[in-house]
Design an enzyme around this catalytic site. Structure first.
Site, PDB file in Angstrom:
ATOM      1  N   SER A 104      -4.451  11.040  21.743  1.00  0.00           N
ATOM      2  CA  SER A 104      -4.567  10.925  23.090  1.00  0.00           C
ATOM      3  C   SER A 104      -4.169  12.258  23.819  1.00  0.00           C
ATOM      4  CB  SER A 104      -3.668   9.754  23.536  1.00  0.00           C
ATOM      5  OG  SER A 104      -3.734   9.339  24.868  1.00  0.00           O
ATOM      6  N   ASP A 241      -7.699  12.530  29.752  1.00  0.00           N
ATOM      7  CA  ASP A 241      -6.664  13.186  28.749  1.00  0.00           C
ATOM      8  C   ASP A 241      -7.611  13.222  27.678  1.00  0.00           C
ATOM      9  OD1 ASP A 241      -7.122  10.251  28.494  1.00  0.00           O
ATOM     10  OD2 ASP A 241      -5.249  10.187  27.476  1.00  0.00           O
ATOM     11  N   ASP A 243      -8.457  11.559  24.917  1.00  0.00           N
ATOM     12  CA  ASP A 243      -9.346  10.504  24.285  1.00  0.00           C
ATOM     13  C   ASP A 243      -9.941   9.728  25.499  1.00  0.00           C
ATOM     14  OD1 ASP A 243      -6.949   8.967  24.931  1.00  0.00           O
ATOM     15  OD2 ASP A 243      -7.386   7.451  23.607  1.00  0.00           O
ATOM     16  N   ASP A 245      -9.087   7.638  27.814  1.00  0.00           N
ATOM     17  CA  ASP A 245      -8.536   6.171  28.300  1.00  0.00           C
ATOM     18  C   ASP A 245      -7.738   6.437  29.539  1.00  0.00           C
ATOM     19  OD1 ASP A 245      -6.124   7.115  27.315  1.00  0.00           O
ATOM     20  OD2 ASP A 245      -5.798   5.557  26.043  1.00  0.00           O
TER      21      ASP A 245
END
Length: 448
Positions: A104, A241, A243, A245
């Site tokens: 992440s 960010d 990843d 999400d």
């Protein structure tokens, strides 16, 4: 063995804590736990695997796919994609489960492994515990035609992008938007999705090299996005960010628009369209009190959960609610996604700007953020935070002083020996004074 799974999968320094050997064993264990519903007449279980661009993701994904295939699971390798894309594709492909390799917003040396169940949903604690317990047992070892096959999921990105654009209530022609992709998983599909939706796109942070993910860019580092928005004369900017999400934004003047403000804009828009189930927004205890006050005045209730998008999602599923999220920018639209989706959130936010013709700054002003201060008190016994009588009395006095114009939240850290003291008030001076007073009580009463 201590619990491997944290609040969002297994995460740590790649090749130290998170090794290829562990990735292999985890995937073999997951194959047993998550693929158990298949019987011989139904064929082999199917799993989708994706990753962010970290260099370590290359060997970790190879290990994961080897573990799955050797356990009799057919693997669809989706390559570099956002976490929410993986969740969507699990459902779209009707796969049995999926695996995302990402840490992440963490720096490049870290990595993580997250498992998703059928339908693209995050795993409850008991299923994660079952996977960890399976690590102590022998893996499945089929032979011959029983072993799984690995194939490239060639149209994975296209499927996801078309899904995103099809969700929009209004196209984005006339908007100039800066996208900061954090040199992460959104670097390919976010610019494509916004362009396909009609926006004039300026892109930064979209040159991943395996080592620069989240490095001075993305939702945890907004300075470059603010500069790019002002210099390009854009209407606003969107930051993902690593990843993708989560989503944060900055307005035309470079002012930050956080997850609470984004949720306020979207909740009010959904209510206006009659699409906000029971006129409820699900948010965590960390959301600014200003969000609750703004929505209360518009007839919208907030249901609070513990910190973590998984808890938000659990409450949303329980009540069938339409919208939920976190101050950090994890926003979940249950009509279109099973997890936080930074691309979907950014597109829906942009659609409201386009549809209303109002600047993002004006839409964000529908919510007034109360001054908020947090102090981390280290070296204390966090287990006693809720039971110490003098501390509880100090909190009660602070809450009485603040009344409806503020609030106090004491939250033990889930990973460190510390207690977080958060205070909101009508002005920063009051918030700072009360927070320091309470932090002093925590330190004196709970010292180790």
């Amino acid at each position: 063995m201590s619990r491997l799974f944290g609040t969002d999968g297994v995460r740590g320094l790649a090749n130290e804590l998170l090794t290829a050997e562990l990735a292999l064993k985890l995937s073999q264990a997951a194959a047993v736990v998550l693929g158990h519903e298949k019987v011989e007449t139904e064929g082999r279980p199917k799993a989708v695997v994706a990753r962010d661009p970290r260099a370590s993701g290359e060997f970790l994904s190879a290990a994961v796919e080897a573990g799955l295939a050797s356990s009799g699971v057919d693997v669809f390798d989706a390559g570099v994609l956002p976490t929410p894309a993986l969740a969507y594709l699990i459902a779209d492909l009707d796969a049995d489960f999926g695996v995302m390799i990402s840490a992440s917003h963490n720096p490049a040396p870290d990595n993580g492994i997250k498992f998703f169940a059928r339908g693209g949903r995050k795993l409850p604690d008991e299923v994660e515990d079952a996977i960890q317990a399976q690590l102590e047992r022998e893996p499945e070892r089929p032979t011959g035609a029983g072993v799984g096959r690995i194939q490239r999921f060639a149209d994975a990105e296209d499927r996801y992008i078309l899904h995103l654009v099809s969700s929009l209530p209004h196209r984005l022609e006339g908007l100039k938007i800066v996208l900061d992709c954090a040199h992460g998983a959104a670097s390919g599909c976010s610019p494509q999705a916004f362009s396909l939706a009609g926006a004039d796109v300026v892109v930064i942070g979209a040159d991943p090299d395996g080592y620069n993910i989240n490095d001075g860019v993305g939702s945890t580092h907004l300075d470059k996005l603010k500069q790019a928005v002002i210099e390009s004369g854009a209407h606003f900017g969107i930051a993902h960010d690593g990843d993708a999400d989560r989503c944060l934004a900055v307005d035309h003047a470079g002012e930050e628009v956080d997850g609470d403000q984004i949720m306020a804009i979207l909740a009010l828009a959904l209510k206006g369209d009659g699409r906000l189930k029971d006129n409820v927004l699900v948010a965590t205890v960390m959301s600014n009190l200003g969000l609750k006050l703004a929505l209360r005045d518009s007839g919208i209730d907030i249901l609070e959960t513990a910190v973590g998008d998984r808890y938000v999602l659990e409450k949303m599923v329980e009540g069938g609610y339409s919208l939920g999220g976190e101050q950090s920018g994890h926003v979940i639209f249950s009509d279109y996604a099973t997890t936080g989706d930074g691309l979907l959130t950014g597109l829906q936010l942009a659609a409201q700007v386009a549809r209303t013709g109002k600047p993002l700054a004006e839409l964000a002003a529908q919510m007034t953020k109360l001054p908020q201060l947090m102090i981390n008190v280290k070296g204390v016994d966090k287990q006693r935070a809720g039971s110490d009588e003098e501390l509880r009395a100090a909190v009660a006095r602070a809450e009485q002083e603040l009344g409806e114009s503020g609030r106090v939240l004491l939250r033990p850290s889930g990973t460190e020996p510390l207690v977080r003291v958060m205070v909101e008030a009508g002005d920063m001076g009051t918030a700072e004074r009360i927070a320091k007073e309470l932090a002093g009580v925590v330190e004196s009463r709970l010292a180790l």
